[in-house]
Design an enzyme around this catalytic site. Structure first.
Site, PDB file in Angstrom:
ATOM      1  N   GLU A   1       0.821  -1.215   0.000  1.00 58.63           N
ATOM      2  CA  GLU A   1       0.000   0.000   0.000  1.00 58.63           C
ATOM      3  C   GLU A   1       0.857   1.268   0.000  1.00 58.63           C
ATOM      4  OE1 GLU A   1      -4.174  -1.397   2.095  1.00 58.63           O
ATOM      5  OE2 GLU A   1      -2.655  -0.483   3.362  1.00 58.63           O
TER       6      GLU A   1
ATOM      7  N   GLU B   1      -6.957  -7.097  -0.969  1.00 57.62           N
ATOM      8  CA  GLU B   1      -7.450  -7.101   0.408  1.00 57.62           C
ATOM      9  C   GLU B   1      -8.921  -6.714   0.361  1.00 57.62           C
ATOM     10  OE1 GLU B   1      -5.400  -4.778   3.314  1.00 57.62           O
ATOM     11  OE2 GLU B   1      -3.417  -5.527   2.770  1.00 57.62           O
TER      12      GLU B   1
END
Length: 788
Positions: free
Chosen positions: A191, A269
């Site tokens: 991320e 995710e």
């Protein structure tokens, strides 16, 4: 719930024929050499389309004896792949000393995945996040005063992270699918778009992974739909997106498909629930919203990984924290996931299992659900032996100035600062900059107050002391920040301690500093006596078992501290909740006598414990109010001139407001005048950014939310400080139950300093619901505080 599952099963046979042929995972003996690559809008396994149905689990959060059971649970839910994080700080707790044995044996875990006929996605970092201490980065990096992380600007970080990845490669590179193992993809960093935009750093990390031996496997990276385009990576790195339950799947991938029209789609995710923070309500996500978006992905042949499929427990000192505002994570990582903390199936599990039946490959079958692990209760037992913290102080570090834990070579636990202060006939103010993270203040051994970083506490009153007195500041580290720029998070007292009387200020010095680490050997070395404790102390007790099994120890009568069972560090506890029990795995118990050690920094209401069959993870007992609005407080905006006013659109994307002229201010007020929906009295904001020169967001490091007219903190965790918690799937929402709360709704933020402001950006809640979406608004910026 039954109706939902039956509905999902109705179309099973008609949907079977729509699924393309895929290669089903094989057992270890049958895998052999294979390949996994990117195809035209598809992942390809040995040249054939392959839809990744992954579930994430973290092997350090599961006792090794249960690894195989949890993998089998994933397969019984219909998954074909297991996604895992590695945490650098778990494997290199001391600089240069690596450990991949026992509970840390990641290669053994991956081999178990293969033995169960499943594939594996490895996410080695070096940064992970995962609500883990410092996001998986090792604490000893913080010994470097000018440390920069996740950046090419810091040679130490780059060298040490490259060495760590090399060690990971030694463990897992032989298990790449091209070498006959189950590893089909390896992630580059994590991320990164939510932290930075340095493509060169990401490229260097990619190169380090290749050098570490991951020279054949498909690489990937993950980001949010709002951040994936902040930087570019090598074409050989697959780009995937992260988002949560209830999301609009088409909207999440709309920009991505325009930029990468031929790329496979994957939600790397898919957040099944959310993590819990001390002092805040237990987080849940409904089965309906979760299943709805998952079905949307399956219908569109979008690969996914359920984060988390099974959360487990953040044992020991490994829980992290969010900031701003500082908000530490609880020990339980139940996550409201399909498989609960103890490893049992939930309604979400069975809903996923039923849904997956509709999307299996020809001939593929979902195996039976494994037998549950035994659960036991334990009758209440008392702690009659104690060891006062003040009676057995370890050797002191002598220092003229304040030093952090990291300066002392201490990674986790507690530290106490002691000095002598001159006598005074008047009350004085003690100013501590800054407490990381919670402190109890004692004068001549008597508790006079507490400081809590969650509330930005800095000062307490020191009562008049006619004679020289001993001042003790006992600080507990409740978890390093694991996300964002605040990740450089040193523990203890990080700056200085001042004593103020009127206009006079005295910098306190001549410190004796005592370290209290988390190692079991340190706790077990205490000398215990049979008498009650009146302050911070260790407690020793025991219970006898004829049969072992999982249990939940009830700590609801205790204060704040840590617990060890048979030498295992189970984790932190805190009476404020929402977690009131701690999970103790059956394999860590034994027949006969079992020992329990507890360090309580307060004094328990009742020094006893019992073992329950079910956890208590949703009971708040707040010590203080975390609401931004004080009782009776009302913001006065009469006579104030807005800097900007307008109306937002219905688009659920970042919306920007630019001022005609730059203004300087410290206090920012946002006022929502109405909703886009008729008769909707609520307002909500997922994220709010205040813009500075060039449209760059103003740093949130010093922000403090000082007013919100309304916050929904009973039916859900929608506190107003969610607007700058850097998490797009959480949001502030005004109270929805009380019809007395109506528009306008206001937020006031103290930015900490006088800064130039050029505008703001607003992100509506990112799920499919439209309630709370703001229509008309006003924005105010002032150099002086607003009136209340």
């Amino acid at each position: 719930m039954k109706k939902l599952i039956l509905l999902l099963l109705v179309c099973s046979h008609c949907l079977q024929g729509l699924c393309r042929q895929e290669m089903a995972p094989k057992s270890r003996s049958a895998v052999g050499s294979a390949d996994f690559t990117l195809g035209e809008k598809e992942f390809l396994l040995n040249g054939k389309p392959f839809l990744i149905r992954a579930g994430e689990v973290h092997f350090p959060r599961i006792p090794r004896q249960y690894w195989d059971h949890r993998i089998k649970m994933l397969k019984a839910m219909g998954m074909n792949t297991v996604c895992i994080y590695l945490f650098w700080n778990l494997h290199e707790q001391e600089e240069g000393k690596f450990d991949f044995s026992g509970q840390r044996d990641v290669a053994a875990f991956v081999r178990l995945i293969q033995q169960n006929g499943m594939y594996c996605i490895v996410r080695p970092g070096p940064y992970a996040c995962a609500e883990w201490d410092m996001g998986g980065l090792p604490w000893w990096l913080l010994k470097k005063k000018d440390l920069k992380v996740r950046s090419l600007q810091d040679t130490l970080f780059m060298q040490r992270s490259a060495r760590y990845l090399m060690k990971v490669g030694q463990q897992l590179a032989p298990l790449q699918i091209q070498n006959g193992g189950p590893v089909i993809m390896v992630q580059v960093e994590n991320e990164y778009g939510a932290f930075g935009s340095d493509a060169a750093y990401m490229e260097a990390t990619r190169v380090n992974l290749r050098k570490a031996g991951f020279d054949k496997v498909q690489l990937m990276r993950c980001d949010w739909s709002s951040t994936f385009d902040k930087y570019e990576t090598s074409p050989e790195v697959a780009v995937t997106l992260n988002f949560g339950a209830g999301s609009d799947v088409e909207k999440e991938f709309s920009k991505f498909k325009k930029m990468h029209p031929s790329a496979p789609l994957m939600c790397s995710e898919y957040w099944t629930g959310w993590f819990d923070n001390w002092g805040r309500p237990h987080e849940t996500r409904s089965v309906e919203s979760f299943i709805g978006s998952l079905k949307d992905m399956l219908d569109r042949r979008i690969s996914f990984s359920l984060y988390m499929a099974h959360g487990g427990t953040t044992f020991g000192q490994w829980g992290g924290a969010n900031s701003p505002p500082y908000s530490p994570m609880v020990t339980s990582y139940d996550y409201n996931a399909p498989i609960d903390e103890q490893g049992s199936p939930t309604d979400k599990f069975y809903a996923v299992r039923a849904l997956m039946q509709n999307y299996l490959n020809p001939g593929e079958k979902i195996p039976a659900v494994p037998e549950p692990k035994p659960v036991i209760t334990i009758p209440e037992f008392s702690f009659r032996q104690t060891s006062s913290l003040f009676d057995q102080l370890p050797p002191a570090h002598i220092s003229d100035k304040i030093r952090t834990m990291e300066d002392l070579g201490q990674g986790w636990g507690r530290v106490m600062y002691r000095t002598r202060i001159d006598g005074s006939g008047v009350d004085r103010k003690l100013v501590v900059h800054d407490v990381h993270d919670w402190a109890a203040i004692f004068l001549n051994g008597r508790l006079i107050g507490k400081l809590d970083r969650r509330r930005n506490d800095h000062t307490i009153t020191v009562p008049a002391t006619p004679q020289v007195a001993t001042l003790d500041i006992l600080v507990e580290a409740t978890g390093r920040v694991n996300f964002g720029e605040a990740i450089i998070d040193r523990k203890g007292i990080t700056d200085s301690v001042m004593l103020e009387a009127g206009h006079e200020q005295q910098l306190l010095s001549r410190w004796q500093i005592y370290s209290f680490p988390v190692d079991y050997s340190f706790q077990a070395d205490r000398k215990f006596v049979k008498r009650p404790a009146s302050g911070p102390a260790w407690y020793k007790g025991s219970f006898r078992l004829s049969d072992t099994g999982d249990t939940f120890l009830d700590l609801s009568s205790w204060g704040k501290g840590m617990i060890w069972v048979n030498g295992y560090n189970i984790g932190r506890f805190w009476k404020i909740g929402p977690q009131q029990t701690v999970f103790v795995p059956g394999p860590w118990l034994k027949k006969g006598i079992n020992e329990v050690l507890i360090l309580d920094l307060e004094v328990p209401q009742k020094a006893s414990i019992r073992g329950l069959a079910k956890p208590i993870i949703d009971k708040i007992v707040p010590d203080v109010s975390l609401l931004a609005r004080k009782p009776g407080q009302l913001l006065e905006l009469n006579g104030e001139q807005p800097i900007s006013e307008g109306r937002f659109t219905e688009d659920k994307v970042w919306q920007e407001v630019l001022f005609k002229n730059e203004v300087k201010g410290r206090y920012f007020c946002f006022e929502a005048l109405n909703s886009l929906l008729e008769n909707d009295v609520t307002s909500s904001i997922a994220e709010l950014q205040i813009l500075g020169p060039g449209g760059k967001p103003v740093s949130t490091r010093k922000w403090k939310l000082i007013y919100a007219d309304s916050e929904e903190v009973t039916s859900g965790n929608h506190a107003a400080d969610r607007v700058y918690d850097l998490q797009e799937s959480t949001y502030w929402q005004t109270e929805s139950v009380s019809h007395k709360v109506t528009h306008p709704h206001q937020l006031v933020i103290d930015m900490g300093d006088l800064v130039p402001v050029t505008g703001m950006r607003y992100l509506p809640r990112t799920d499919k619901k439209k309630e709370g979406m703001i229509g008309n608004y006003r924005i105010y910026v002032k150099q002086e505080p607003f009136k209340f």
